[in-house]
Design an enzyme around this catalytic site. Structure first.
Site, PDB file in Angstrom:
ATOM      1  N   HIS A 395       0.858  -1.196   0.000  1.00  0.00           N
ATOM      2  CA  HIS A 395       0.000   0.000   0.000  1.00  0.00           C
ATOM      3  C   HIS A 395       0.883   1.232   0.000  1.00  0.00           C
ATOM      4  O   HIS A 395       1.952   1.248   0.621  1.00  0.00           O
ATOM      5  CB  HIS A 395      -0.897   0.000   1.246  1.00  0.00           C
ATOM      6  N   ASP A 453      -7.902  -3.944  -0.517  1.00  0.00           N
ATOM      7  CA  ASP A 453      -8.490  -4.105  -1.847  1.00  0.00           C
ATOM      8  C   ASP A 453      -8.443  -5.561  -2.313  1.00  0.00           C
ATOM      9  O   ASP A 453      -9.301  -6.002  -3.073  1.00  0.00           O
ATOM     10  CB  ASP A 453      -7.751  -3.227  -2.860  1.00  0.00           C
TER      11      ASP A 453
END
Length: 520
Positions: A395, A453
């Site tokens: 991330h 995600d």
């Protein structure tokens, strides 16, 4: 379990999804575990098999730990919690000195309650200078008390509450109340808030005509941007943003109606009749009903699936000053209508660099096609020259584990169990890829943890939600944070309209030449 490989395995077992608990356990593992007697090491290993919330309550002292674990729990409790290193008290600002040629410019520094100090550069313009920071990567555009992120430690707080506690113990509407008001509601406040939201979810009947103006294959996000913005025409009184009461009414309308806007965007795209909201249903349950029900038969959303969607809403409710939130604040800085501001944030979120990551994960899994091909893709990801990267791992903000990921991982398995989908080919690929990421030394060394995600796309697909609606779900959830950020900005003393500066690189002054005298 004392060798190096088992230590790595224990480190993964410490990744619970409750990030403060994760930090505590990992800190203890790295600093104290090796010095424990073998019997105590075995107790610690068994401790990691316990329920997350029970373990958290034992270590924080919320309730007594069982006798079997008491000594190790007490030892963990005496271990200095890593979050203590980042907690600061407000102090009087000090000065920083910027030297430009022979000129010294004194600039005050400011400290927040958490996070790095900032240098107040507002007076630089008076000295003839501006800062240059494309993307605002090193610039604090505002002060806010809503959300805090520590990417290095993997912490996400809403109004000071760790995201993992809210996701486990709260619901989306309670979290929305917290984001708006700064405090959790009591029982009466929660009841009133839930009632107001559920009883304002209907859209004005004339909005049906707006939907009919779109092509049937219009992307749901294109429809959402338009319908949300058009609400300003139906509620003109909302333009008086200086009126606190009107701001509050607009906030209620947005949170209540955006799920209906999103669900109807999907229904219109499919050519199915609109399903009206049900006041007796919960927020996530009602959205699933509007999405999947039809007039021909009854539809009752599963509580497990509704809870999974509610968690997705909580995890995406706010994320500090990201691109879409900054867009809402910038649009709102002109005192624009709140519906126009949220429409602007929705448009920004639509960009593939912002809201489309979970859709990219499913595209990657489909590209793999079969479990037998995973090794090939993993090897390509390890090869720096291949240009290929695994979607859903790592991330930009979180250099440690994404605090939302493990929560979503647990939710993912709950949904797969509820629907009996563990044998679905795409889900098999995802679970195998997850296993590799949790055990492969390359992923461990690079800290390439599965992010939120990776799991949210799998959950949304299991809920029967098509990929075209993924960003719309994101926008629905983020509306709670957007309106909290908008309200905070509009009500702040000393408010100023946003006016970024630029580094001009165009031509110097030139004189106009009549067209007859210009060369070919």
């Amino acid at each position: 379990m004392t060798g190096e490989p088992s230590i790595n395995r224990l480190r993964w077992l410490c990744r619970r999804g409750m990030l403060e608990l994760d930090a505590w356990l990992t800190w203890f593992l790295d600093s104290r575990y090796a010095d424990l007697p073998g019997e105590q090491q075995a107790v610690f290993v068994r401790l990691l098999d316990q329920d997350d919330m029970a373990l958290f309550d034992w270590i924080t002292g919320a309730c007594a730990s069982p006798a079997e674990f008491h000594s190790v729990v007490e030892d963990i409790k005496t271990t200095r919690h890593p979050s203590q290193k980042v907690t600061k008290k407000m102090t009087k600002p000090t000065a920083a000195t910027l030297q430009i040629n022979d000129q010294n410019i004194n600039l005050p520094t400011m400290q927040g309650s958490l996070g790095p100090d900032v240098i107040d550069t507002r007076s630089l313009g008076n000295q003839g200078y501006f800062t240059y920071d494309p993307g605002f990567l090193s610039t604090a555009s505002c002060s806010s008390s809503i959300t805090y992120i520590d990417g290095d430690q993997g912490l996400l707080y809403y109004r000071g509450y760790p995201i993992e506690q809210l996701a486990e113990r709260s619901d989306f509407l309670e979290v929305s109340y917290l984001l708006w008001h700064g405090e959790l509601p009591n029982a009466e406040q929660k009841k009133d808030f839930d009632y107001l939201i559920s009883h304002h979810s209907m859209l004005h009947d004339q909005m049906l005509s707006l939907y009919k103006g779109f092509r049937r294959d219009a992307h749901p996000m294109a429809v959402m941007v338009s319908i949300i913005g058009a609400m300003a025409a139906f509620y003109p009184e909302s333009s008086d943003v200086a009126d606190a009461k009107q701001r509050e009414i607009s906030m209620f309308r947005l949170l209540a109606k955006v799920p209906t806007v999103a669900a109807w965007s999907y229904k219109y795209n499919k050519g199915e009749p609109f399903v009206y909201p049900q006041n007796h249903m919960g927020y996530a349950e009602n959205f699933l009903h509007m999405l999947h029900a039809n007039p021909c038969e009854k539809y009752e959303p599963s509580p497990v699936l509704a809870r999974a969607l509610d968690r997705i809403f909580i995890l995406h409710a706010d994320h500090e000053q990201n691109a879409s939130t900054s867009t809402v604040r910038m649009a709102g800085s002109s005192f624009a209508n709140p519906f126009a501001c949220i429409a602007a944030g929705t448009a920004c979120l639509w960009g593939p660099l912002h809201g489309g990551a979970n859709e990219a994960v499913l595209s990657m899994l489909a590209q793999m096609g079969d479990v037998s091909h995973i090794g090939e893709f993993v090897n390509r990801a390890k090869d720096k020259t291949s240009g290929f990267r695994l979607m859903g791992f790592g991330h930009r903000v979180y250099k440690n584990m994404d605090p939302r990921a493990a929560i979503m991982r647990q939710t993912c398995h709950e949904v797969l169990d509820e629907l009996g989908l563990h044998d679905d080919p795409m889900f098999k690929i995802a679970l195998k890829l997850e296993q590799i990421a949790l055990e492969d030394e390359y992923f461990i060394e690079k800290k390439l943890y599965p992010n939120v995600d990776f799991y949210s796309g799998i959950v949304l697909r299991a809920l029967g939600i098509p990929t075209s609606m993924f960003t719309a779900i994101f926008a629905l959830a983020r509306t709670a944070g957007w309106i909290a950020q908008w309200s905070e900005m509009v009500a702040a003393p000393g408010h100023k309209i946003a006016r970024p500066r630029q580094l001009y690189t165009g031509p110097l002054r030139r004189e106009f030449v009549p067209i007859a005298l210009r060369g070919s």
